[in-house]
Design a protein around this motif. Sequence first.
Motif, short mmCIF file in Angstrom:
data_model
loop_
_atom_site.label_atom_id
_atom_site.label_comp_id
_atom_site.label_asym_id
_atom_site.label_seq_id
_atom_site.Cartn_x
_atom_site.Cartn_y
_atom_site.Cartn_z
N LEU A 204 -11.14 32.62 -43.89
CA LEU A 204 -12.07 33.08 -42.87
C LEU A 204 -13.03 34.05 -43.54
O LEU A 204 -12.59 35.03 -44.17
CB LEU A 204 -11.32 33.78 -41.73
N TYR A 205 -14.34 33.79 -43.42
CA TYR A 205 -15.35 34.64 -44.04
C TYR A 205 -16.05 35.47 -42.98
O TYR A 205 -16.54 34.94 -41.98
CB TYR A 205 -16.38 33.79 -44.80
N GLU B 235 -7.45 44.77 -35.05
CA GLU B 235 -6.04 44.39 -35.19
C GLU B 235 -5.73 43.15 -34.36
O GLU B 235 -5.02 42.24 -34.82
CB GLU B 235 -5.15 45.55 -34.75
N LEU B 236 -6.29 43.09 -33.16
CA LEU B 236 -6.07 41.93 -32.30
C LEU B 236 -6.69 40.68 -32.92
O LEU B 236 -6.07 39.62 -32.97
CB LEU B 236 -6.65 42.19 -30.91
N TYR B 237 -7.93 40.80 -33.40
CA TYR B 237 -8.63 39.64 -33.96
C TYR B 237 -7.95 39.15 -35.24
O TYR B 237 -7.69 37.95 -35.40
CB TYR B 237 -10.09 39.99 -34.24
N LEU B 238 -7.63 40.06 -36.15
CA LEU B 238 -7.08 39.66 -37.44
C LEU B 238 -5.65 39.15 -37.32
O LEU B 238 -5.23 38.30 -38.12
CB LEU B 238 -7.14 40.83 -38.43
N SER B 239 -4.92 39.62 -36.33
CA SER B 239 -3.55 39.13 -36.15
C SER B 239 -3.53 37.65 -35.77
O SER B 239 -2.52 36.97 -35.94
CB SER B 239 -2.83 39.96 -35.08
N LYS C 264 -4.47 32.86 -42.91
CA LYS C 264 -5.66 32.60 -43.71
C LYS C 264 -5.94 33.75 -44.66
O LYS C 264 -5.51 34.89 -44.45
CB LYS C 264 -6.89 32.39 -42.81
N LEU C 265 -6.68 33.43 -45.72
CA LEU C 265 -7.28 34.47 -46.55
C LEU C 265 -8.54 34.95 -45.84
O LEU C 265 -9.47 34.17 -45.62
CB LEU C 265 -7.65 33.91 -47.92
#
Length: 388
Positions: free
Chosen positions: A44-45, A61-65, A70-71
């Motif tokens: 994910l870029y 934190e919610l979005y990245l969890s 993914k990298l």
Amino acid sequence: MFDRQATPQLLEELAHMPAVALLGPRQVGKTTLALEVAQQRPSLYLDLESERDRARLSEPELYLSQHQDKLVIFDEVHRTPALFPVLRGLIDQARRDGRRQGLYLLLGSASLDLLQQSGETLAGRIAYLELGPLTTMETGAEAADALWLRGGFPDSFTAADDARSLRWRQNFIRTYLERDIPQLGPRIAAETLRRFWTMLAHQQGGLLNVAQLARNLGVDAKTAHSYIDLLCDLLLVRRLQPWHANVGKRLVKSPKVYVRDSGLVHALLDIGSMEGVLSHPVVGASWEGMVVENLLTCAAPGVQGHFYRTSGGAEIDLLLSQQDGTLWAVEVKRSLRPKVERGFHSACEDLNPQHKVVVYPGKEIYPLGHGIEAMPLGELCRRLSTSR
């Protein structure tokens, strides 16, 4: 498209560390390299200069969890310092879940901000890599003169002609001065910093005399020091430190200073052609700076670069110290018939380096006597890269 030397090391660090920071000036190819890596795995870029991508991280934190499989690549990550504590928590949670590597790739254009922010919160969780301009190993030895004239920024190197390349570099300098540096915090008049940067180009490869620079610019020494620090933190200028060893000689203690990209040296001095370079007083120092940057890039990581100079005239342009203590003494000569001066012999007697090389712009390798070899830049880069 160029095969970057940093690619294998980047992949290795991603295979062992949860976070990797890839640092380098703008337009040097960090995003291109990151996107090449992204093609090899689910990724994910996120461009943190984009309002849309920053909006996605309003609740980081919610979005990245939701993307832990993914990298995640963060471009221009120093623009969102609040992200670092969140990454620490996510990395620690991933470790507890058994995922310990290849979680986050952080791209940054300034070493100072990124190192301070990540160093405080991601200690033990992050590896650092530097991506510099293109080297002769990446462009090919046949393009050495173009690399010297235009520098190693990919868009400058691949420009349609020398004039277009010069315009690209002039626009690059203007953008840094008027847009990028103010975004990083310092409030410095663009014209003042341009004059200072140009002074450094005129003194390419010389001993750093901050007091003289300050007088020429009309500022105090503390301010001049801050300008040097800023350009070094932006990875645009290098202070090459002197070698300090107990050799019973009076050693020079001031660092040498280089504008790290030869193309920027020429743009700052308004030199747009090879004829212009060869007829300018900076020609020897410009060539030396290009050689120094190429060798330090090819020899890294783990190799320390210094210069050696005594008050008695003994001198080595570049002294490379391997992790096993092996020393490479490198003299740089812009001549097809290089001659080794007495100062180099005296310095080698002081330090007894295992390898003694004169880098010159020719194509052959041949002995110069006293264990010294004349060698093209590309060949020495190759030897240093294979001696890691």
